[in-house]
Design an enzyme around this catalytic site. Structure first.
Site, PDB file in Angstrom:
ATOM      1  CB  VAL A   8      -0.975   0.032   1.203  1.00  0.00           C
ATOM      2  CG1 VAL A   8      -2.032  -1.055   1.065  1.00  0.00           C
ATOM      3  CG2 VAL A   8      -0.236  -0.087   2.515  1.00  0.00           C
ATOM      4  CB  SER A   9       0.423   4.522  -1.560  1.00  0.00           C
ATOM      5  OG  SER A   9       0.284   3.882  -2.805  1.00  0.00           O
ATOM      6  CB  THR A  10      -0.262   6.145   3.042  1.00  0.00           C
ATOM      7  OG1 THR A  10      -1.579   5.624   3.232  1.00  0.00           O
ATOM      8  CG2 THR A  10      -0.231   7.032   1.812  1.00  0.00           C
ATOM      9  CD  GLN A  13      -3.304   3.470   0.698  1.00  0.00           C
ATOM     10  OE1 GLN A  13      -2.169   3.081   0.440  1.00  0.00           O
ATOM     11  NE2 GLN A  13      -4.139   3.921  -0.222  1.00  0.00           N
TER      12      GLN A  13
END
Length: 69
Positions: A8-10, A13
């Protein structure tokens, strides 16, 4: 052996959906990252690539593309 990779990007998330899908498809080992897509270093991916052996299958939940401007 099926090996999974989830990202996931962050940090906000959640990886649960991806991990559940990978486990549901028979992945015995799952590596993960929580970083921005602009990060060159992905420790989980690097570990997964070092872990897999000839005959193994590396699985991801889905691939997305970014359109060219």
């Amino acid at each position: 052996m099926k090996v999974g990779y989830a990202r996931v990007s962050t940090v906000d998330q959640n990886l649960d959906l991806q991990i559940d899908a990978l486990k549901g498809n028979g992945c015995e080992q799952i590596f993960q990252d929580k970083f921005s897509g602009v990060t060159d270093k992905r420790k989980g991916l690097e570990e997964a690539l070092q872990y897999v052996r000839s005959g193994d299958t590396l699985m991801v939940w889905r691939l997305t593309t970014i359109p060219n401007p």
